[in-house]
Design an enzyme around this catalytic site. Sequence first.
Site, PDB file in Angstrom:
ATOM      1  N   HIS A  82       9.140  -2.843   3.480  1.00 51.57           N
ATOM      2  CA  HIS A  82       9.082  -3.201   1.850  1.00 51.57           C
ATOM      3  C   HIS A  82      10.127  -3.350   1.186  1.00 51.57           C
ATOM      4  CE1 HIS A  82       5.863  -0.216   3.447  1.00 51.57           C
ATOM      5  NE2 HIS A  82       5.059  -1.195   2.886  1.00 51.57           N
ATOM      6  N   SER A  97       3.995   1.721   8.089  1.00 55.43           N
ATOM      7  CA  SER A  97       3.682   3.131   7.384  1.00 55.43           C
ATOM      8  C   SER A  97       2.678   3.795   8.307  1.00 55.43           C
ATOM      9  CB  SER A  97       2.993   2.773   6.076  1.00 55.43           C
ATOM     10  OG  SER A  97       3.512   2.007   5.204  1.00 55.43           O
ATOM     11  N   MET A 130       8.749  -1.772  11.536  1.00 53.09           N
ATOM     12  CA  MET A 130       8.550  -0.639  10.781  1.00 53.09           C
ATOM     13  C   MET A 130       7.054  -0.760  10.052  1.00 53.09           C
ATOM     14  SD  MET A 130      12.028  -0.080   8.971  1.00 53.09           S
ATOM     15  CE  MET A 130      13.301   0.230   9.701  1.00 53.09           C
ATOM     16  N   MET A 161       0.903  -1.218  -0.071  1.00 52.08           N
ATOM     17  CA  MET A 161      -0.095   0.153  -0.071  1.00 52.08           C
ATOM     18  C   MET A 161       0.835   1.139   0.015  1.00 52.08           C
ATOM     19  SD  MET A 161      -3.568  -0.752   2.047  1.00 52.08           S
ATOM     20  CE  MET A 161      -3.017  -0.380   3.604  1.00 52.08           C
ATOM     21  N   GLY A 162       2.139   1.080  -0.200  1.00 51.60           N
ATOM     22  CA  GLY A 162       3.057   2.171  -0.499  1.00 51.60           C
ATOM     23  C   GLY A 162       3.595   2.657   0.936  1.00 51.60           C
TER      24      GLY A 162
HETATM   25  P1  AMP Z   1       1.488  -2.527   3.559  1.00 57.02           P
HETATM   26  O1  AMP Z   1       1.962  -1.625   2.472  1.00 57.02           O
HETATM   27  O2  AMP Z   1       1.628  -1.982   4.788  1.00 57.02           O
HETATM   28  O3  AMP Z   1       0.245  -3.253   3.031  1.00 57.02           O
HETATM   29  O4  AMP Z   1       2.675  -3.759   3.447  1.00 57.02           O
HETATM   30  C1  AMP Z   1       3.057  -4.602   2.265  1.00 57.02           C
HETATM   31  C2  AMP Z   1       3.810  -5.759   2.742  1.00 57.02           C
HETATM   32  O5  AMP Z   1       5.084  -5.329   3.372  1.00 57.02           O
HETATM   33  C3  AMP Z   1       3.109  -6.681   3.437  1.00 57.02           C
HETATM   34  O6  AMP Z   1       3.264  -8.036   3.011  1.00 57.02           O
HETATM   35  C4  AMP Z   1       3.467  -6.374   4.784  1.00 57.02           C
HETATM   36  O7  AMP Z   1       3.364  -7.740   5.700  1.00 57.02           O
HETATM   37  C5  AMP Z   1       5.036  -6.277   4.662  1.00 57.02           C
HETATM   38  N1  AMP Z   1       5.475  -5.427   5.789  1.00 57.02           N
HETATM   39  C6  AMP Z   1       5.175  -4.348   6.197  1.00 57.02           C
HETATM   40  N2  AMP Z   1       5.753  -3.743   7.387  1.00 57.02           N
HETATM   41  C7  AMP Z   1       6.858  -4.856   7.463  1.00 57.02           C
HETATM   42  C8  AMP Z   1       7.925  -4.877   8.523  1.00 57.02           C
HETATM   43  N3  AMP Z   1       8.153  -4.168   9.321  1.00 57.02           N
HETATM   44  N4  AMP Z   1       8.767  -6.100   7.830  1.00 57.02           N
HETATM   45  C9  AMP Z   1       8.465  -6.719   7.046  1.00 57.02           C
HETATM   46  N5  AMP Z   1       7.524  -6.942   6.162  1.00 57.02           N
HETATM   47  C10 AMP Z   1       6.824  -5.660   6.319  1.00 57.02           C
END
Ligand code: AMP
Length: 285
Positions: free
Chosen positions: A37, A186, A184, A30-31
């Site tokens: 990421h 967003s 971490m 989701m950026g």
């Molecule tokens: P999001 O943009 O938050 O939907 O995350 C996109 C992808 O990044 C998802 O598969 C999340 O599980 C992964 N992600 C988000 N935060 C972390 C993190 N701190 N460590 C590892 N993967 C992450």
Amino acid sequence: MQIIHDPNELAALCRGWRFSGLHTVLVPTMGYFHEGHKSLMRAGRESGDRLIVSLFVNPAQFGPGEDLAAYPRDFDRDAAIAREMGADVLFAPAPDAMYLPDHATWIEVPSLSGTLCGLTRPTHFRGVCTVVAKLFLLIMPTTALFGEKDWQQLAILRRMALDLNMPVSVKGLPIVREADGLAMSSRNAYLTPEERAMAPALQQGLLQAARLLATGERDTAGLAQAIRAYWEKQLPLGQEEYLSFVHPETLVPVDHIENTALVAAAVRLGKARLIDNLLLRAPVA
Ligand code: AMP
């Protein structure tokens, strides 16, 4: 790196890759990129012939009153990062390119979606499953990478791919943390300096459980008590949404840890809702 907004254009490109036998890796996001990421993109770049990063703040996974409008966005920065990480395509569709106004089809895994985050976000995972299934159909990746930070999401998507014979390998990668241990996210951008200072206590609390387990306490009620006592002192502005010990795959609650269990938590801290988890292993008797 190509930036593609049109799902049909993406599908045409990916069909060519698939039928030439190329190994395409998808990293759905989701950026508002951070190192979590980037770790997925790095792994994708290293393991695949083609890397597609999708950037879509998926309205279907936000409930009424949630932070869809406020969700942090910075397209230019994200595009620069995806390019730097070696993505071949950044797929960034508009919501109305992904959903018809009368969208009517949903994918759900009810047995895994009603617990943990699903308790307060009852329609969240059907939104996630539906958009990820759409991405799988458009892109036909051989592998899709997700973070273990969203453990429940990963368990659900693995189940979905297995049950629906989706020809894609769903893989999870470890949680990437700040130097002080905060996972971490967003959404960490929502934290005030005071809240940010205490936020690492979320993980520290879970680590208390690991320590206590190592000393022989296997009952999760005792472990939960230790975590809550720690949070009460070190995370005073946090409001627990859930703290659960579950089987890592089935997400069924565990009272007594024989081998492994996942401890997962969600805490509200100011405007942010933070989640974290830890895989616990009982010491060999
Ligand atoms: P999001 O943009 O938050 O939907 O995350 C996109 C992808 O990044 C998802 O598969 C999340 O599980 C992964 N992600 C988000 N935060 C972390 C993190 N701190 N460590 C590892 N993967 C992450």
